[in-house]
Design a protein around this motif. Sequence first.
Motif, mmCIF file in Angstrom:
data_model
loop_
_atom_site.group_PDB
_atom_site.id
_atom_site.type_symbol
_atom_site.label_atom_id
_atom_site.label_comp_id
_atom_site.label_asym_id
_atom_site.label_seq_id
_atom_site.Cartn_x
_atom_site.Cartn_y
_atom_site.Cartn_z
ATOM 1 N N UNK A 1 0.821 -1.210 0.000
ATOM 2 C CA UNK A 1 0.000 0.000 0.000
ATOM 3 C C UNK A 1 0.854 1.259 0.000
ATOM 4 N N UNK A 2 1.955 1.246 0.741
ATOM 5 C CA UNK A 2 2.868 2.387 0.740
ATOM 6 C C UNK A 2 3.527 2.554 -0.621
ATOM 7 N N UNK A 3 3.791 1.454 -1.301
ATOM 8 C CA UNK A 3 4.339 1.515 -2.656
ATOM 9 C C UNK A 3 3.331 2.144 -3.614
ATOM 10 N N UNK A 4 2.044 1.804 -3.455
ATOM 11 C CA UNK A 4 0.990 2.394 -4.296
ATOM 12 C C UNK A 4 0.901 3.899 -4.047
ATOM 13 N N UNK A 5 0.989 4.318 -2.794
ATOM 14 C CA UNK A 5 0.960 5.753 -2.471
ATOM 15 C C UNK A 5 2.171 6.454 -3.089
ATOM 16 N N UNK A 6 3.346 5.839 -2.990
ATOM 17 C CA UNK A 6 4.547 6.432 -3.586
ATOM 18 C C UNK A 6 4.418 6.499 -5.108
ATOM 19 N N UNK A 7 3.770 5.516 -5.701
ATOM 20 C CA UNK A 7 3.552 5.516 -7.150
ATOM 21 C C UNK A 7 2.611 6.643 -7.555
ATOM 22 N N UNK A 8 1.573 6.879 -6.768
ATOM 23 C CA UNK A 8 0.671 7.993 -7.056
ATOM 24 C C UNK A 8 1.381 9.342 -6.917
ATOM 25 N N UNK A 9 2.224 9.473 -5.895
ATOM 26 C CA UNK A 9 2.986 10.706 -5.715
ATOM 27 C C UNK A 9 3.942 10.906 -6.880
ATOM 28 N N UNK A 10 4.540 9.826 -7.348
ATOM 29 C CA UNK A 10 5.508 9.899 -8.451
ATOM 30 C C UNK A 10 4.836 10.378 -9.734
ATOM 31 N N UNK A 11 3.628 9.899 -10.006
ATOM 32 C CA UNK A 11 2.954 10.260 -11.254
ATOM 33 C C UNK A 11 2.136 11.541 -11.174
ATOM 34 N N UNK A 12 1.942 12.080 -9.989
ATOM 35 C CA UNK A 12 1.178 13.334 -9.883
ATOM 36 C C UNK A 12 2.064 14.515 -9.857
#
Length: 114
Positions: free
Chosen positions: A103-114
């Motif tokens: 889940x933390x990886x998914x949050x980091x992925x969203x931050x990376x693409x936003x």
Amino acid sequence: MKRNIIVFLLSQLVIVISVYSVYDEISLLGYINVSFFVSGFLLFIGAVVFIIRTGSFDFFMKSTRKVFALKGQREALDSMRAPSETISMSPAWFFTAGIPTFLLMIVALLVYYL
């Protein structure tokens, strides 16, 4: 609860050390890549342990043993324990460490693409 936090922090420490050793710097993309592998590995091992412990793998193992057994070994095969009886570890530890990391990886992925 305290044990779950320790397991989570330990997995994060392993991820940060791996990111630094692989990429020679700590970056968001490196964190995403390494945490994907770590959480995927933990979730895979947890799923394997869960499947074996529930007994759904027992029928497959008994059938495979019967097909590949020599004729003199039939009696020995009947006395062998099922795989679900041999594994005593719980898959909860792997899921406790893998799901929050994923889940933390998914949050980091969203931050990376936003």
